[in-house]
Scaffold this motif. Structure first.
Motif, PDB file in Angstrom:
ATOM      1  N   TYR A 126       3.211  -1.424  -2.116  1.00  0.00           N
ATOM      2  CA  TYR A 126       3.320  -2.761  -1.893  1.00  0.00           C
ATOM      3  C   TYR A 126       2.489  -3.709  -2.809  1.00  0.00           C
ATOM      4  O   TYR A 126       3.056  -4.589  -3.299  1.00  0.00           O
ATOM      5  CB  TYR A 126       2.870  -3.026  -0.765  1.00  0.00           C
ATOM      6  CG  TYR A 126       3.529  -2.725   0.642  1.00  0.00           C
ATOM      7  CD1 TYR A 126       4.933  -3.456   0.795  1.00  0.00           C
ATOM      8  CD2 TYR A 126       3.312  -1.833   1.493  1.00  0.00           C
ATOM      9  CE1 TYR A 126       5.683  -3.415   1.840  1.00  0.00           C
ATOM     10  CE2 TYR A 126       4.037  -1.646   2.557  1.00  0.00           C
ATOM     11  CZ  TYR A 126       5.383  -2.402   2.897  1.00  0.00           C
ATOM     12  OH  TYR A 126       6.005  -2.159   3.942  1.00  0.00           O
ATOM     13  N   VAL A 127       1.183  -3.541  -3.214  1.00  0.00           N
ATOM     14  CA  VAL A 127       0.419  -4.198  -4.012  1.00  0.00           C
ATOM     15  C   VAL A 127       1.041  -4.203  -5.486  1.00  0.00           C
ATOM     16  O   VAL A 127       1.142  -5.479  -5.908  1.00  0.00           O
ATOM     17  CB  VAL A 127      -1.048  -3.561  -4.014  1.00  0.00           C
ATOM     18  CG1 VAL A 127      -1.898  -4.221  -5.215  1.00  0.00           C
ATOM     19  CG2 VAL A 127      -1.561  -3.841  -2.865  1.00  0.00           C
ATOM     20  N   ASP A 128       1.545  -3.148  -6.091  1.00  0.00           N
ATOM     21  CA  ASP A 128       2.151  -2.993  -7.014  1.00  0.00           C
ATOM     22  C   ASP A 128       3.368  -3.869  -7.177  1.00  0.00           C
ATOM     23  O   ASP A 128       3.629  -4.874  -8.499  1.00  0.00           O
ATOM     24  CB  ASP A 128       2.403  -1.593  -7.549  1.00  0.00           C
ATOM     25  CG  ASP A 128       2.755  -1.481  -9.050  1.00  0.00           C
ATOM     26  OD1 ASP A 128       2.233  -2.136 -10.044  1.00  0.00           O
ATOM     27  OD2 ASP A 128       3.855  -0.701  -9.390  1.00  0.00           O
ATOM     28  N   LYS A 129       4.234  -3.827  -6.194  1.00  0.00           N
ATOM     29  CA  LYS A 129       5.542  -4.687  -5.952  1.00  0.00           C
ATOM     30  C   LYS A 129       5.200  -6.240  -5.990  1.00  0.00           C
ATOM     31  O   LYS A 129       5.686  -6.877  -6.852  1.00  0.00           O
ATOM     32  CB  LYS A 129       6.230  -4.318  -4.959  1.00  0.00           C
ATOM     33  CG  LYS A 129       7.740  -4.980  -4.620  1.00  0.00           C
ATOM     34  CD  LYS A 129       8.144  -4.620  -3.450  1.00  0.00           C
ATOM     35  CE  LYS A 129       8.674  -3.147  -3.581  1.00  0.00           C
ATOM     36  NZ  LYS A 129       9.554  -2.827  -2.609  1.00  0.00           N
ATOM     37  N   LEU A 177      -8.933  -8.733   6.925  1.00  0.00           N
ATOM     38  CA  LEU A 177      -8.840  -8.140   5.445  1.00  0.00           C
ATOM     39  C   LEU A 177      -8.757  -6.792   5.284  1.00  0.00           C
ATOM     40  O   LEU A 177      -9.860  -5.997   5.932  1.00  0.00           O
ATOM     41  CB  LEU A 177      -9.856  -8.824   4.457  1.00  0.00           C
ATOM     42  CG  LEU A 177      -9.884  -8.558   3.245  1.00  0.00           C
ATOM     43  CD1 LEU A 177      -8.674  -8.961   2.559  1.00  0.00           C
ATOM     44  CD2 LEU A 177     -11.139  -8.991   2.499  1.00  0.00           C
ATOM     45  N   THR A 178      -7.821  -5.856   4.675  1.00  0.00           N
ATOM     46  CA  THR A 178      -7.910  -4.616   4.859  1.00  0.00           C
ATOM     47  C   THR A 178      -7.947  -3.910   3.140  1.00  0.00           C
ATOM     48  O   THR A 178      -8.307  -2.869   3.242  1.00  0.00           O
ATOM     49  CB  THR A 178      -6.630  -3.839   5.274  1.00  0.00           C
ATOM     50  OG1 THR A 178      -5.368  -4.360   4.861  1.00  0.00           O
ATOM     51  CG2 THR A 178      -6.489  -4.508   6.814  1.00  0.00           C
ATOM     52  N   ALA A 179      -7.603  -4.958   2.279  1.00  0.00           N
ATOM     53  CA  ALA A 179      -7.839  -4.264   0.901  1.00  0.00           C
ATOM     54  C   ALA A 179      -7.626  -5.518  -0.075  1.00  0.00           C
ATOM     55  O   ALA A 179      -6.988  -6.595   0.255  1.00  0.00           O
ATOM     56  CB  ALA A 179      -6.416  -3.188   0.701  1.00  0.00           C
ATOM     57  N   ARG A 180      -8.077  -5.405  -1.274  1.00  0.00           N
ATOM     58  CA  ARG A 180      -7.785  -6.213  -2.299  1.00  0.00           C
ATOM     59  C   ARG A 180      -7.877  -5.493  -3.536  1.00  0.00           C
ATOM     60  O   ARG A 180      -8.689  -4.348  -3.611  1.00  0.00           O
ATOM     61  CB  ARG A 180      -8.913  -7.351  -2.396  1.00  0.00           C
ATOM     62  CG  ARG A 180     -10.421  -6.797  -2.318  1.00  0.00           C
ATOM     63  CD  ARG A 180     -11.446  -8.100  -2.137  1.00  0.00           C
ATOM     64  NE  ARG A 180     -12.610  -7.185  -1.813  1.00  0.00           N
ATOM     65  CZ  ARG A 180     -13.266  -7.528  -1.169  1.00  0.00           C
ATOM     66  NH1 ARG A 180     -13.095  -8.505  -0.182  1.00  0.00           N
ATOM     67  NH2 ARG A 180     -14.705  -7.121  -0.795  1.00  0.00           N
ATOM     68  N   ALA A 181      -7.165  -5.920  -4.605  1.00  0.00           N
ATOM     69  CA  ALA A 181      -7.116  -5.385  -5.722  1.00  0.00           C
ATOM     70  C   ALA A 181      -6.810  -6.467  -6.922  1.00  0.00           C
ATOM     71  O   ALA A 181      -6.305  -7.520  -6.720  1.00  0.00           O
ATOM     72  CB  ALA A 181      -5.752  -4.287  -5.899  1.00  0.00           C
ATOM     73  N   ILE A 190      -1.426   3.466   8.208  1.00  0.00           N
ATOM     74  CA  ILE A 190      -0.479   3.337   6.820  1.00  0.00           C
ATOM     75  C   ILE A 190      -1.015   4.267   5.746  1.00  0.00           C
ATOM     76  O   ILE A 190      -2.201   4.212   5.235  1.00  0.00           O
ATOM     77  CB  ILE A 190      -0.196   2.013   6.439  1.00  0.00           C
ATOM     78  CG1 ILE A 190       0.963   1.904   5.452  1.00  0.00           C
ATOM     79  CG2 ILE A 190      -1.467   1.288   5.825  1.00  0.00           C
ATOM     80  CD1 ILE A 190       1.447   0.613   5.318  1.00  0.00           C
ATOM     81  N   PHE A 191      -0.208   5.094   5.342  1.00  0.00           N
ATOM     82  CA  PHE A 191      -0.514   5.622   4.018  1.00  0.00           C
ATOM     83  C   PHE A 191      -1.017   4.846   2.833  1.00  0.00           C
ATOM     84  O   PHE A 191      -0.619   3.763   2.570  1.00  0.00           O
ATOM     85  CB  PHE A 191       0.597   6.387   3.271  1.00  0.00           C
ATOM     86  CG  PHE A 191       1.069   7.590   4.146  1.00  0.00           C
ATOM     87  CD1 PHE A 191       0.315   8.762   4.355  1.00  0.00           C
ATOM     88  CD2 PHE A 191       2.268   7.435   4.892  1.00  0.00           C
ATOM     89  CE1 PHE A 191       0.925   9.916   5.071  1.00  0.00           C
ATOM     90  CE2 PHE A 191       2.878   8.730   5.569  1.00  0.00           C
ATOM     91  CZ  PHE A 191       1.916   9.916   5.658  1.00  0.00           C
ATOM     92  N   GLY A 192      -2.291   5.265   2.418  1.00  0.00           N
ATOM     93  CA  GLY A 192      -2.969   4.301   1.296  1.00  0.00           C
ATOM     94  C   GLY A 192      -1.946   4.208  -0.156  1.00  0.00           C
ATOM     95  O   GLY A 192      -1.718   3.250  -0.646  1.00  0.00           O
ATOM     96  N   PRO A 221      -8.307   0.071   8.114  1.00  0.00           N
ATOM     97  CA  PRO A 221      -6.838   0.663   8.318  1.00  0.00           C
ATOM     98  C   PRO A 221      -5.681  -0.291   9.064  1.00  0.00           C
ATOM     99  O   PRO A 221      -6.423  -1.365   9.497  1.00  0.00           O
ATOM    100  CB  PRO A 221      -7.094   1.869   9.238  1.00  0.00           C
ATOM    101  CG  PRO A 221      -8.257   1.226  10.102  1.00  0.00           C
ATOM    102  CD  PRO A 221      -9.283   0.186   9.096  1.00  0.00           C
ATOM    103  N   ILE A 222      -4.583  -0.152   8.626  1.00  0.00           N
ATOM    104  CA  ILE A 222      -3.665  -0.848   8.959  1.00  0.00           C
ATOM    105  C   ILE A 222      -2.801   0.113  10.044  1.00  0.00           C
ATOM    106  O   ILE A 222      -2.496   1.183   9.487  1.00  0.00           O
ATOM    107  CB  ILE A 222      -2.744  -1.380   8.085  1.00  0.00           C
ATOM    108  CG1 ILE A 222      -3.451  -2.461   7.106  1.00  0.00           C
ATOM    109  CG2 ILE A 222      -1.519  -2.189   8.846  1.00  0.00           C
ATOM    110  CD1 ILE A 222      -2.581  -2.683   5.951  1.00  0.00           C
ATOM    111  N   LYS A 223      -2.726  -0.388  11.398  1.00  0.00           N
ATOM    112  CA  LYS A 223      -2.077   0.609  12.218  1.00  0.00           C
ATOM    113  C   LYS A 223      -0.672   0.399  12.463  1.00  0.00           C
ATOM    114  O   LYS A 223      -0.232  -0.573  12.178  1.00  0.00           O
ATOM    115  CB  LYS A 223      -2.829   0.705  13.435  1.00  0.00           C
ATOM    116  CG  LYS A 223      -4.191   0.823  13.429  1.00  0.00           C
ATOM    117  CD  LYS A 223      -5.139   0.695  14.630  1.00  0.00           C
ATOM    118  CE  LYS A 223      -6.500   1.045  14.618  1.00  0.00           C
ATOM    119  NZ  LYS A 223      -7.359   0.829  15.392  1.00  0.00           N
ATOM    120  N   THR A 224      -0.063   1.625  13.090  1.00  0.00           N
ATOM    121  CA  THR A 224       1.443   1.399  13.516  1.00  0.00           C
ATOM    122  C   THR A 224       1.653   0.361  14.425  1.00  0.00           C
ATOM    123  O   THR A 224       0.747  -0.053  15.397  1.00  0.00           O
ATOM    124  CB  THR A 224       1.924   2.689  14.193  1.00  0.00           C
ATOM    125  OG1 THR A 224       1.695   4.044  13.480  1.00  0.00           O
ATOM    126  CG2 THR A 224       3.268   2.632  14.541  1.00  0.00           C
TER     127      THR A 224
END
Length: 162
Positions: free
Chosen positions: A44-47, A113-117, A36-38, A74-77
């Motif tokens: 998604y995170v902002d939303k 876990l793939t990201a956190r913000a 997936i594009f960063g 990463p998150i894959k197709t």
């Protein structure tokens, strides 16, 4: 409400703002590595941070800042992208929102876990001016720890602006 001899004025429990979002990652969402594009993840995170903050204060909000955005895997197709967000701390007109992103292999059930913000959301009135928000009432030990850590990040952000 009185808690530990301290009056908590117009606060909302962390649970009030907890928000979940799940979506399926399709080929148009991905780059040439089939991940997936960063920027898509960031959208998604902002939303979800916006939804979480609005659930907390029941007012319109805008994104004031995003710090500590970490991509971990990463998150894959074909994977599901799972997001969880909640308000960790609130100040007079702003709220810090924590967002956790996981990938899920829907065929095996494996999650990672793939990201956190951490994002700062600002509540605004009908004229676009900052408006007051309720305080956060952390209830669990984890929420209390994140609340304390959020106070330190708030001071750090204020010092950066000086």
């Amino acid at each position: 409400m009185i808690e530990n001899d301290v009056e908590i004025a117009a606060g909302q429990p962390t649970q009030q703002s907890r928000t979940f979002l799940t979506d399926l990652v399709f080929p148009p969402d991905t780059n040439h590595h089939n991940t997936i594009f960063g920027g898509k993840v960031m959208a998604y995170v902002d939303k979800i941070a916006c939804i979480s903050a609005m659930r907390h204060c029941r007012k319109p909000v805008v994104t004031a800042s995003s710090d500590s955005f970490d991509f971990l895997a990463p998150i894959k197709t074909g994977d599901a992208i799972n997001l969880e967000a909640y308000v960790t701390c609130a100040h007079r007109t702003s709220m810090e929102v924590f967002v956790k992103v996981e990938r899920e292999n829907l065929l095996t059930g494996e999650k990672q876990l793939t990201a956190r913000a951490f994002l700062t959301m600002l509540a605004i009135d009908e004229d676009g001016k900052p408006t007051e928000v309720p305080m956060v009432i952390p209830e669990t030990e984890m929420e209390k720890q994140q609340y304390a850590e959020a106070q330190a990040r708030y001071i750090e952000r204020k010092n950066k602006r000086k």
